[in-house]
Structure formats: structure tokens, C-alpha cells
Design a protein around this motif. Structure first.
Motif, PDB file in Angstrom:
ATOM      1  N   HIS A 121      -6.135 -19.827  -8.999  1.00  9.75           N
ATOM      2  CA  HIS A 121      -6.272 -20.364  -7.648  1.00  9.75           C
ATOM      3  C   HIS A 121      -7.620 -21.037  -7.456  1.00  9.75           C
ATOM      4  CE1 HIS A 121      -2.939 -17.724  -5.658  1.00  9.75           C
ATOM      5  NE2 HIS A 121      -2.522 -18.423  -6.686  1.00  9.75           N
ATOM      6  N   LEU A 122      -8.620 -20.577  -8.196  1.00 10.87           N
ATOM      7  CA  LEU A 122      -9.922 -21.212  -8.108  1.00 10.87           C
ATOM      8  C   LEU A 122      -9.860 -22.642  -8.648  1.00 10.87           C
ATOM      9  CD1 LEU A 122     -12.718 -20.250  -7.156  1.00 10.87           C
ATOM     10  CD2 LEU A 122     -13.304 -19.895  -9.550  1.00 10.87           C
ATOM     11  N   VAL A 123      -9.121 -22.844  -9.733  1.00 11.55           N
ATOM     12  CA  VAL A 123      -8.954 -24.185 -10.292  1.00 11.55           C
ATOM     13  C   VAL A 123      -8.272 -25.089  -9.277  1.00 11.55           C
ATOM     14  CG1 VAL A 123      -7.820 -25.525 -12.098  1.00 11.55           C
ATOM     15  CG2 VAL A 123      -8.881 -23.348 -12.656  1.00 11.55           C
ATOM     16  N   ILE A 124      -7.205 -24.611  -8.660  1.00  6.65           N
ATOM     17  CA  ILE A 124      -6.459 -25.425  -7.703  1.00  6.65           C
ATOM     18  C   ILE A 124      -7.291 -25.689  -6.457  1.00  6.65           C
ATOM     19  CG2 ILE A 124      -4.340 -25.547  -6.335  1.00  6.65           C
ATOM     20  CD1 ILE A 124      -3.025 -23.775  -8.409  1.00  6.65           C
ATOM     21  N   ALA A 125      -8.088 -24.702  -6.036  1.00  2.07           N
ATOM     22  CA  ALA A 125      -8.950 -24.912  -4.870  1.00  2.07           C
ATOM     23  C   ALA A 125      -9.944 -26.041  -5.121  1.00  2.07           C
ATOM     24  CB  ALA A 125      -9.689 -23.613  -4.533  1.00  2.07           C
ATOM     25  N   VAL A 126     -10.484 -26.107  -6.335  1.00  4.24           N
ATOM     26  CA  VAL A 126     -11.365 -27.230  -6.680  1.00  4.24           C
ATOM     27  C   VAL A 126     -10.591 -28.547  -6.585  1.00  4.24           C
ATOM     28  CG1 VAL A 126     -12.707 -28.295  -8.534  1.00  4.24           C
ATOM     29  CG2 VAL A 126     -12.860 -25.833  -8.137  1.00  4.24           C
ATOM     30  N   ILE A 129      -8.882 -14.501  -0.793  1.00  2.00           N
ATOM     31  CA  ILE A 129     -10.297 -14.603  -1.148  1.00  2.00           C
ATOM     32  C   ILE A 129     -10.541 -15.723  -2.149  1.00  2.00           C
ATOM     33  CG2 ILE A 129     -12.158 -13.428  -2.399  1.00  2.00           C
ATOM     34  CD1 ILE A 129     -11.421 -10.884  -1.043  1.00  2.00           C
ATOM     35  N   SER A 130      -9.633 -15.892  -3.133  1.00  2.00           N
ATOM     36  CA  SER A 130      -9.882 -16.836  -4.224  1.00  2.00           C
ATOM     37  C   SER A 130     -10.023 -18.269  -3.714  1.00  2.00           C
ATOM     38  CB  SER A 130      -8.772 -16.730  -5.265  1.00  2.00           C
ATOM     39  OG  SER A 130      -7.506 -16.892  -4.650  1.00  2.00           O
ATOM     40  N   ALA A 131      -9.030 -18.775  -2.986  1.00  2.00           N
ATOM     41  CA  ALA A 131      -9.123 -20.139  -2.466  1.00  2.00           C
ATOM     42  C   ALA A 131     -10.183 -20.237  -1.380  1.00  2.00           C
ATOM     43  CB  ALA A 131      -7.762 -20.587  -1.930  1.00  2.00           C
ATOM     44  N   SER A 132     -10.310 -19.184  -0.569  1.00  2.00           N
ATOM     45  CA  SER A 132     -11.290 -19.211   0.524  1.00  2.00           C
ATOM     46  C   SER A 132     -12.711 -19.337  -0.001  1.00  2.00           C
ATOM     47  CB  SER A 132     -11.157 -17.934   1.353  1.00  2.00           C
ATOM     48  OG  SER A 132      -9.843 -17.780   1.854  1.00  2.00           O
ATOM     49  N   ALA A 133     -12.965 -18.784  -1.181  1.00  2.00           N
ATOM     50  CA  ALA A 133     -14.314 -18.848  -1.744  1.00  2.00           C
ATOM     51  C   ALA A 133     -14.758 -20.289  -1.984  1.00  2.00           C
ATOM     52  CB  ALA A 133     -14.366 -18.068  -3.057  1.00  2.00           C
ATOM     53  N   ILE A 134     -13.811 -21.193  -2.223  1.00  2.00           N
ATOM     54  CA  ILE A 134     -14.132 -22.595  -2.486  1.00  2.00           C
ATOM     55  C   ILE A 134     -13.985 -23.453  -1.237  1.00  2.00           C
ATOM     56  CG2 ILE A 134     -13.478 -24.643  -3.830  1.00  2.00           C
ATOM     57  CD1 ILE A 134     -14.776 -22.522  -5.502  1.00  2.00           C
ATOM     58  N   LEU A 135     -12.937 -23.221  -0.450  1.00  2.00           N
ATOM     59  CA  LEU A 135     -12.563 -24.135   0.627  1.00  2.00           C
ATOM     60  C   LEU A 135     -13.130 -23.761   1.985  1.00  2.00           C
ATOM     61  CD1 LEU A 135      -8.817 -24.624  -0.359  1.00  2.00           C
ATOM     62  CD2 LEU A 135     -10.698 -26.206  -0.754  1.00  2.00           C
ATOM     63  N   ALA A 136     -13.516 -22.491   2.182  1.00  2.00           N
ATOM     64  CA  ALA A 136     -14.049 -22.067   3.475  1.00  2.00           C
ATOM     65  C   ALA A 136     -15.565 -22.233   3.498  1.00  2.00           C
ATOM     66  CB  ALA A 136     -13.655 -20.618   3.760  1.00  2.00           C
ATOM     67  N   GLY A 137     -16.097 -22.237   4.703  1.00  2.00           N
ATOM     68  CA  GLY A 137     -17.542 -22.373   4.868  1.00  2.00           C
ATOM     69  C   GLY A 137     -17.945 -22.009   6.273  1.00  2.00           C
ATOM     70  N   THR A 138     -19.118 -22.437   6.669  1.00  2.00           N
ATOM     71  CA  THR A 138     -19.604 -22.091   8.005  1.00  2.00           C
ATOM     72  C   THR A 138     -18.786 -22.748   9.104  1.00  2.00           C
ATOM     73  OG1 THR A 138     -21.196 -23.916   7.843  1.00  2.00           O
ATOM     74  CG2 THR A 138     -21.954 -21.718   7.184  1.00  2.00           C
ATOM     75  N   GLY A 139     -18.119 -23.863   8.802  1.00  2.00           N
ATOM     76  CA  GLY A 139     -17.336 -24.556   9.825  1.00  2.00           C
ATOM     77  C   GLY A 139     -15.904 -24.073   9.914  1.00  2.00           C
ATOM     78  N   ASN A 140     -15.416 -23.363   8.924  1.00  2.00           N
ATOM     79  CA  ASN A 140     -14.029 -22.859   8.942  1.00  2.00           C
ATOM     80  C   ASN A 140     -13.984 -21.463   8.304  1.00  2.00           C
ATOM     81  OD1 ASN A 140     -14.568 -23.801   6.359  1.00  2.00           O
ATOM     82  ND2 ASN A 140     -12.559 -24.707   6.055  1.00  2.00           N
ATOM     83  N   GLU A 141     -14.713 -20.545   8.908  1.00  2.00           N
ATOM     84  CA  GLU A 141     -14.805 -19.179   8.402  1.00  2.00           C
ATOM     85  C   GLU A 141     -13.444 -18.494   8.413  1.00  2.00           C
ATOM     86  OE1 GLU A 141     -17.129 -16.979   7.353  1.00  2.00           O
ATOM     87  OE2 GLU A 141     -19.091 -17.871   7.798  1.00  2.00           O
ATOM     88  N   VAL A 142     -13.157 -17.763   7.342  1.00  2.00           N
ATOM     89  CA  VAL A 142     -11.979 -16.900   7.283  1.00  2.00           C
ATOM     90  C   VAL A 142     -12.431 -15.549   6.739  1.00  2.00           C
ATOM     91  CG1 VAL A 142     -10.235 -18.716   7.064  1.00  2.00           C
ATOM     92  CG2 VAL A 142     -11.379 -17.852   5.015  1.00  2.00           C
TER      93      VAL A 142
END
Length: 577
Positions: free
Chosen positions: A415-420, A509-522
Motif C-alpha cells: 500500500h505504501l508503493v501505491i500511495a506514492v 495507517i499505511s496509505a495515510s502515512a504518505i497521503l495525509a498531512g496537516t491539512g487532511n489529518e486522519v
């Protein structure tokens, strides 16, 4: 002889709005899965426009490759077999016997699933760490053990397989339970009337009748087993185990420059295993002829276990305590003490961490966003999966398998690969979705469509074709037949799939680690932030809050699925069970 143009006009005329909509939806889901993946996966294998297999050679040259694959295969395989036995047994006891204890047995196997894997792994570390685990601290005096070690070590072969198993059981339980509710119980009652005992009926009648559900559960366990990252990241290093998902994350996030090609090549091994399981499940679905839903709305009479009922119920309650109450208790204890140590001062327990978590605006926003994304992603995913499953079932074998593979296989990679890939595909022009909830929703739907389509495949395989044929013969079109007949009959299996997706997306957690941030916290991203800061007290409080919130959603859905599966409503207006 009919001309090619005539055949084309005949084929075009045979298309219905439902088929066109389903085809476009399948193409859209396929593109959503393949396009981001192609951006990040294809690049490492092409240099100067030419195919370059150097990443595969580098992967094969890994000095510990055999050990890595062996450790991963043992953990995933052993936990999968154990989860299949436990989950199927609990489903059968709950659906077919008088050992059922109402909502308790509906919820028992699901509670670990409501807790994010990283929180569950940390909870078990707090409990069963060899030196300072709370459970070990309590057991040593009781067992007369001297010293500062044992008797339990969660950082071991048996420890990591155990935690994997309790996170795999819910997949089996929910899918097999839905299959049992969908299966006409007449043959089981005939078997018992003929003198067969309950366990022989289970082996010879019940389990063969839910083969599609068992195949779906096996496929889901392969996906989740190879994809789990949080549990081995917390437990495996101290056990001296090398797990493939952890190695992939190391290659992508802790190696400079990132060795994306080697990471993707390792994932190709996972894809090979998934291909074999998927092919076996596909053959099982096509050969299934004895698991159809009848149209009489019959309710099964529970099997009386006699003297065995009390010890079986005791085992179910013990399972609840072992897999749910203990890890939640460990997280609650560290939250109330404010820190983790090898002693507990019961006089200093307080709610400071809970209050701090409840008043933290970032955590509040993350929780709301995760629950919203969970509801939206699960609803979109399950409805789309139901349409695609019907389309695949009615299409030709080659076309159906191609559509199915296009949707299911890309997410078998990390999922980390796909999130990238989603960052590359949708963050910039022309979509500009980076830092928004939309990119998370698209990624969640794409990543978790295999779970949705697997659940819907199992559900549609148990709908007797005679019922949908009768609707079409009566003049109903495909869309109306799907809405008024097929969808209600699939409801128990689809609701099980919805619950799986909701919990998985809400705690991702896996995709969120790459795609989430301060503007879209999950929540997943927030848990990683808190864990990185070493704030175990706040991590425990967040995990318990998420578990309570998801429970408030999943429990009503589970109750309604049971009500529908037991004939609480008929798919035919005006019909009576």
C-alpha cells in the motif's frame, strides 16, 4: 453468414443501460487501480525507454532473501490456517447452534478488528513484553517465577503468529457468518434427521455449502497477511524475524535513494501467491452449485449441543477476554498511568491523557475525518463491488476474469508503493488533490476494492439464478432486478463487506502515512505522530476512542445484517416468508 457489421449491431442492441453503467464503472475502478501504480512501478523497470530487469536481479541477489520469504510464509500461513479454523468455528457456533449468546457472540471476534493494528501490537507489547509486560508482572508471583523475564514473550514466533491470527479471524467470521445466513438450512436439517451428529453435519454439509465464503475469506487473509505492516514492525525485530512488508517499507522510506525497483520486485512474489489463491477461489465460485439462497425464507433451527454448550460458551467468553479485553486493558492502563514502566502505582491513576486527547483539536479533526472517509469509502466501494460482481458473473469467462483481475491485483502490492503512485498521479496538475480528503478517499477505495469485491463475489455466488431469472421473465429490466431482487438477497454479505471496509479505512495507517498531512489529518496519521513522539498514554486514549466510535457504527450494521440474513425482510414486495 452474418456480416461483422451485423454482429456488431446485434451486440450493441443487446447492451442495456445497466450493462453499460457496470462496464464503465469497472473500467473506472480498473483505471483508478492501474494508473497510479503504473507511474511508480513501471519507471524502475525502464531505463532510456528500454526494459531493465536490474531491480529483479538486485532482489534475487538479496543475501537473506530465502530467510525473508520463509519467515513471512510461516507467519502468514500459520496465522491464516489458525484464523480459518477459529473464525469458521465461531461463525458456525453463532449461526447454527444454541451456544449463541446474542450480541456478545456477534461481537466477540470483531473487537480486535476495531482496534488499529499498530495500537493492537503496542497493546500486546505492553501486556506481554518479556521483561516489563503487565501480564508477565501479574503472572510471575502467581506462578512462583523468580527473575525479571517471562513467562510470556510476545516478541517471538508464537507471539507474532498469535497477534496475526486474532486480526485475521474477523475476516473469516464475518464472511462465513454471512454465507451461513444466506444458505438454505434444509439440507443440514435433513442430515440431522438422518442421524448425523452436529459435527458430521458441519463437515459434510455446512462447510461445503459455504465454500464460496471460505474461498473469499482465504483470499482476504492472504491479502491482509502479506500487507500487514504495523504488527511485524512492532513485534518482529525483537523476535529476530524478517517480514516482507517491513522490508518493503525499509526499502522505500529508510533507504536513500529509495530502492523502489527492489521493493516492487519483492511484491511480485506476493502477487504470485495471490494469483494462485485468486484462481482457486474463482474456480470454486464457478463450480459452486449447492449454496444458493432459497426463496422460502426458512429459519434454521439451532442445533442443541447439550452438555457441551456450557464449556463451549466458556471458551467463547475466554476468547473475548484474551483477544479483546486484555489488549484494550493494557492500552487503558498505560493511558491512565501516563507512562509505561515495570511497576504500576495504582494510587496515581488519572484521566490526564484522556482529557488531553479529548481536548486536542487535531485529534478531534482526525477522528471526524476518518469516520467520514470510512462511511463514504465503504458505501461507494461496496455498491460498486456489487455492480461489478453481477457484471463479472454474467459476462464471458475470459472477460469476467480480466475485469476481476484488473480491480483486484494492483492492490496486492505494498500500500505504501501505491500511495506514492497516488501522490504522483493526483497531487499535481490537472487534479490538484494533494493535501485534500479527496485523494485519501480515492486511494482508500482503490486499495480496499479487493475486500469489497471478494465479499460481493461470495454474496452473489449464493443467490440462486432462478430468482433473478424469474424477475426478468416477469418483465423487470436488469437494473430493476438488481435493485429489487439481487441487491436485497446479497445484503447480508454486502453488509459484512461494508463493515470490513469501514473499519479498515477508518483505521488505515499505511496509505495515510504518505497521503495525509496537516491539512487532511486522519486517525492513522495521528497515531503515527503520537507513536513517533513516544506518547503511549495519548496513543492508548486515541485507540480506545477510535474503537468506541467504530463500534457504534459496526454493531448496528452487524445487527441489521443478522436481521436480514435471518429473513427479517423479504426481497419481494408483498411476499411473505
Amino acid at each position: 453468414m452474418t456480416s461483422a457489421g451485423g454482429r456488431m449491431r446485434t451486440w450493441t442492441a443487446a447492451l442495456t443501460p445497466f450493462q453499460i453503467t457496470g462496464t464503465l464503472l469497472a473500467l473506472l475502478l480498473g483505471a483508478l487501480a492501474v494508473y497510479p501504480l503504473a507511474l511508480v512501478v513501471i519507471r524502475p523497470f525502464f531505463t532510456g525507454g528500454r526494459l531493465d530487469l536490474a531491480p529483479v536481479r538486485d532482489m534475487l541477489a538479496q543475501p537473506d532473501l530465502v530467510t525473508l520469504l520463509w519467515h513471512t510464509a510461516v507467519v502468514v500461513g500459520a496465522s491464516g490456517v489458525a484464523a480459518m479454523v477459529i473464525g469458521s468455528g465461531l461463525a458456525w457456533l453463532n449461526e447454527r447452534t444454541d451456544a449463541r449468546m446474542g450480541l456478545l457472540t456477534d461481537v466477540v471476534p470483531l473487537v480486535p478488528f476495531l482496534l488499529p493494528p499498530i495500537a493492537g501490537a503496542i497493546g500486546w507489547s505492553l501486556l506481554a513484553s518479556e521483561r516489563s509486560g503487565y501480564l508477565n508482572l501479574a503472572l510471575r508471583p502467581l506462578l512462583g517465577i523468580e527473575g525479571a523475564r517471562g513467562p510470556i514473550d510476545i516478541h517471538s514466533w508464537y507471539g507474532i503468529i498469535f497477534v496475526y491470527t486474532i486480526y485475521q479471524v474477523p475476516y473469516v467470521f464475518m464472511i462465513v457468518s454471512a454465507g451461513l445466513r444466506n444458505t438454505d438450512p434444509a439440507m443440514e436439517e435433513q442430515s440431522r434427521t438422518s442421524g448425523a451428529g452436529p459435527f458430521r453435519t458441519l463437515r459434510r454439509v455446512s462447510l461445503p455449502a459455504v465454500r464460496p465464503s471460505l474461498g473469499a475469506a482465504a483470499l482476504l487473509m492472504v491479502w491482509t497477511g502479506f500487507g500487514l505492516f504495523s504488527i511485524p514492525a512492532i513485534l518482529a525485530p525483537q523476535a529476530g524475524l524478517d517480514i516482507l512488508s517491513v522490508r518493503v517499507v525499509q526499502l522505500l522510506s529508510f533507504t536513500y535513494p529509495p530502492e523502489t525497483g527492489v521493493a516492487v520486485s519483492l511484491n511480485l512474489v506476493v502477487m504470485l501467491v495471490v494469483t494462485l489463491v485468486w484462481y482457486a477461489q474463482t474456480r470454486m465460485l464457478r463450480s459452486s452449485r449447492n449454496a444458493g439462497i432459497g426463496g422460502k425464507g426458512a429459519r434454521p433451527r439451532p442445533i442443541r449441543l447439550g452438555r457441551s454448550r456450557t464449556p463451549i460458551r466458556a471458551l467463547i467468553v475466554a476468547y473475548l477476554a484474551l483477544t479483546s479485553i486484555l489488549p484494550l486493558g493494557g492500552l487503558a492502563l498505560v493511558s491512565l498511568t501516563g507512562y509505561w514502566s515495570n511497576s504500576v502505582d495504582w494510587t496515581r491513576l488519572n484521566l490526564d491523557a484522556v482529557v488531553r486527547t479529548l481536548t486536542d483539536t487535531v485529534t478531534q479533526e482526525a477522528l471526524v475525518n476518518s469516520l467520514m472517509l470510512g462511511v463514504a469509502g465503504a458505501t461507494v466501494g461496496v455498491l460498486a463491488a456489487a455492480v461489478v460482481s453481477v457484471l463479472v458473473r454474467r459476462s464471458g469467462r475470459g472477460t469476467g476474469m480480466l475485469v476481476d483481475a484488473t480491480i483486484k491485483f494492483p492492490p496486492t502490492l505494498s500500500h505504501l508503493v501505491i500511495a506514492v503512485g497516488f501522490v504522483l498521479a493526483f497531487s499535481g496538475a490537472p487534479f490538484h488533490l494533494g493535501g485534500t480528503l479527496w485523494i485519501l478517499l480515492l486511494a482508500y477505495v482503490s486499495l480496499h476494492m479487493p475486500q469489497a469485491t471478494t465479499a460481493s463475489d461470495a454474496a452473489i455466488s449464493q443467490v440462486a439464478p432462478e430468482l433473478t431469472d424469474a424477475s426478468r421473465v416477469s418483465g423487470a429490466g436488469q437494473a430493476r432486478t438488481f435493485r429489487r431482487v439481487t441487491l436485497p438477497l446479497m445484503a447480508p454479505g454486502l453488509l459484512a463487506g461494508w463493515a470490513l471496509l469501514f473499519v479498515t479505512i477508518a483505521g488505515d495507517i499505511s496509505a495515510s502515512a504518505i497521503l495525509a498531512g496537516t491539512g487532511n489529518e486522519v486517525v492513522g496519521f495521528r497515531i503515527l505522530e503520537v507513536f513517533a513522539n513516544g506518547d503511549y498514554a495519548m496513543l492508548g486514549a486515541i485507540s480506545i476512542m477510535l474503537t468506541l466510535a467504530t463500534s457504534l457504527v459496526v454493531l448496528p450494521v452487524t445487527w441489521y445484517a443478522r436481521r436480514r440474513g435471518r429473513g427479517g425482510s423479504s426481497p419481494f414486495p408483498g411476499a411473505h416468508p
